[in-house]
Scaffold this motif. Structure first.
Motif: not given
Length: 448
Positions: A402, A405, A407
Motif C-alpha cells: 500500500a 503504490h 493508493h
C-alpha cells in the motif's frame, strides 16, 4: 479480561509410581497458613527448608517426615505464596499429604494451573509457558536445550524486539501525519519502505525456523535404503547397539519400516530401516516397498546400501528417482567383501567397523543441510506461533504494498502495522487470550 483466581491450590508435582521422593506443591493466598497447620515446624524465612513431621492439626497420627520449603510472593514459581513439601515417594505418602492439604482448605489443582498462575502474575509470558511444556515433553537433548533457552526468554526477547520495530515504524508514520511541516520536513518515504521491508524479512526468517523445531523434537529422518539382503537391518541394529530389526538371510524379511531415535548432536536422528527396493509380484512385499519409498521421499538424508559397487550404484539410482536429499553411499558387509567401492563408506556390522566414520559423515551432512539451532532459542515450536508470525508478516507486506503504490492514506495503511503488532501481543499473551490459555494448559500435567 483474564481472571486470577484467589483460592489456594495443591497437587502432586512428581510422576506417580515407585520413587525415592515426591513433591507436593501448594500455591495461593492461604498456602502458608494451610501448610503450616500440617507441619510440626515452620520455616521462618523465605526459601528456607526444614525437616518436619507432617500430621493433621491437633493430635492426629503422623503421615510422613518431609522437607518443607517456603516461598513468599512474588518470588515463587507462580508469583504467589507457595510451599513445596518433599515427602517419601510411592503412591501412599504423597497422596496422604495431598489429601491432608485439601482437608485443610486447599483445592486440587487443575492441569497446568501452577504455570497458568505464573503467566497471569507476570512471571512468564505465554511463549515461555509453552516452552515449559516442551521441556517436560522433551525426548532429545537438542529439544531439551531449545526448550530451556525459550523458558529463559530467548524467543520472547526476539518477539519484543520485533514489536518495538513495529511501534517505531508506526511512530514514524504518526510523526509524518501529525507534524508534516516541522523543521525536519516530512519523513522520507524510502526510509519507511526500507524499514517495513526489513521487518517483513525478519518475520519471514522467524517463520522459516518452524521445521527446525520439529527436527529437534522428533529427529532428522535418516533412511537406510537398499536391495533385499543388502545388510540394512544389520546396519540398523549395529548403529543402535541393539537388535531392533529382524536379520535373516531370506530376501524381503523387512516388510515394513522399523524406526528408532538416536540422541546425537547437533541433531537427533530418527533412523529408519526399510523394506528392500526391488521389483516384486508379492502384493504384501510391494506394500512394504511403497512404505520405503514414502520414507525416502520425506528423508533428510539417505544411506544407500549395497554389498559391492554395482549394488551401491543401483541403490543410489533408485534413491535419486525419489528424493533430492543428500545420499551417503555405504558398502555393507565389509568383512566379507575385500574390494571397496570408490566413494563409499565401508562398514561391517559384524565387526562394528566403519560405524563411527559413517555417523560422523551423517552429523556433518545434517549440519550442512539444517545448520544449527540458535543458542538463544529463537525458533518457533508451535503451530500457533508459526501462524501468528505468518499473519504478522502478511500484514507488514500488505502495508509495504500500500505504501509503495500510494493508493491509501498513511493513517489507513498503518492499520496493517497495528494488526501485526496485535498478532505479536496475542502470541506472548499481552492481550486477552483466555481460549488460548484453556487449550494450552489442558494438555499440561497436573502439578505443573
Amino acid at each position: 479480561m483474564l481472571q486470577i483466581r484467589d483460592d489456594t491450590i495443591a497437587a502432586i508435582s512428581t510422576a506417580p509410581g515407585r520413587s525415592a521422593v515426591a513433591v507436593v506443591r501448594v500455591s495461593g493466598a492461604a498456602a502458608h497458613e494451610i501448610a503450616r497447620r500440617c507441619c510440626s515446624r515452620w520455616p521462618e524465612r523465605p526459601r528456607e527448608t526444614l525437616l518436619v513431621r507432617i500430621a493433621p492439626p491437633g493430635d492426629g497420627a503422623p503421615i510422613d517426615d518431609a522437607l518443607v520449603t517456603r516461598y513468599d510472593a512474588p518470588r515463587s514459581y507462580t508469583g504467589e505464596a507457595m510451599v513445596e513439601i518433599t515427602c517419601h515417594g510411592g503412591s501412599v505418602a504423597p497422596r496422604a499429604v495431598l489429601e491432608l492439604l485439601i482437608a485443610a482448605g486447599a483445592r486440587q489443582a487443575d492441569p497446568g494451573e501452577f504455570t497458568r498462575r505464573a503467566v497471569l502474575h507476570g512471571k512468564m509470558d505465554l511463549v515461555q509457558a509453552e516452552a515449559v511444556q516442551e521441556l517436560v515433553d522433551a525426548r532429545t537433548t537438542t529439544h531439551q536445550a531449545l526448550s530451556l533457552a525459550q523458558v529463559h526468554g530467548g524467543l520472547s526477547r526476539h518477539l519484543a524486539e520485533l514489536r518495538r520495530a513495529l511501534v517505531h515504524l508506526e511512530a514514524l508514520l504518526a510523526y509524518d501525519v501529525d507534524f508534516p511541516e516541522e523543521d525536519d520536513g516530512p519523513i522520507d518515504r524510502t526510509r519507511i519502505r526500507l524499514a517495513a521491508q526489513d521487518l517483513e524479512q525478519r518475520l519471514r526468517a522467524l517463520a522459516a525456523t518452524a521445521p527446525l523445531a520439529e527436527v529437534a523434537r522428533d529427529g532428522a529422518l535418516v533412511v537406510i535404503a537398499g536391495a533385499p539382503n543388502a545388510g540394512k537391518s544389520s546396519l540398523f541394529n549395529a548403529l543402535l547397539g541393539e537388535e531392533r530389526a529382524i536379520v535373516t538371510e531370506i530376501p524381503g524379511t523387512t516388510r515394513d519400516a522399523v524406526e528408532a531415535r538416536i540422541d546425537r548432536a547437533p541433531w537427533p536422528i530418527r533412523l529408519v530401516d526399510t523394506a528392500g527396493l526391488r521389483d516384486t509380484g508379492d502384493r504384501l512385499e510391494r506394500l512394504g516397498i511403497e512404505v520405503s519409498e514414502r520414507h525416502i521421499r520425506a528423508a533428510h538424508l539417505v544411506l544407500a546400501c549395497g554389498e559391492d559397487a554395482d549394488a551401491v550404484a543401483s541403490t543410489r539410482a533408485a534413491v535419486a528417482s525419489l528424493t533430492t536429499a543428500p545420499v551417503i553411499p555405504v558398502q555393507t558387509k565389509g568383512d566379507l567383501q575385500p574390494r571397496t567401492t570408490l566413494g563409499a563408506i565401508v562398514v561391517s556390522a559384524t565387526e562394528r567397523r566403519g560405524l563411527d566414520v559413517l555417523m560422523t559423515e551423517v552429523d556433518a551432512l545434517l549440519r550442512r543441510e539444517l545448520g544449527e539451532l540458535p543458542a538463544d532459542g529463537v525458533v518457533l515450536t508451535r503451530a500457533r506461533q508459526r501462524l501468528a508470525i505468518q499473519a504478522a508478516g502478511e500484514e507488514v507486506a500488505a502495508f509495504t504494498a500500500a505504501w509503495d503504490h500510494g493508493h491509501l492514506p498513511a493513517t489507513i495503511a498503518a492499520v496493517h502495522l497495528r494488526t501485526a503488532a496485535q498478532q505479536l501481543d496475542e502470541l506472548v499473551g499481552r492481550v486477552d487470550v483466555e481460549d488460548v490459555l484453556d487449550e494450552l494448559f489442558r494438555s499440561f500435567c497436573v502439578g505443573k
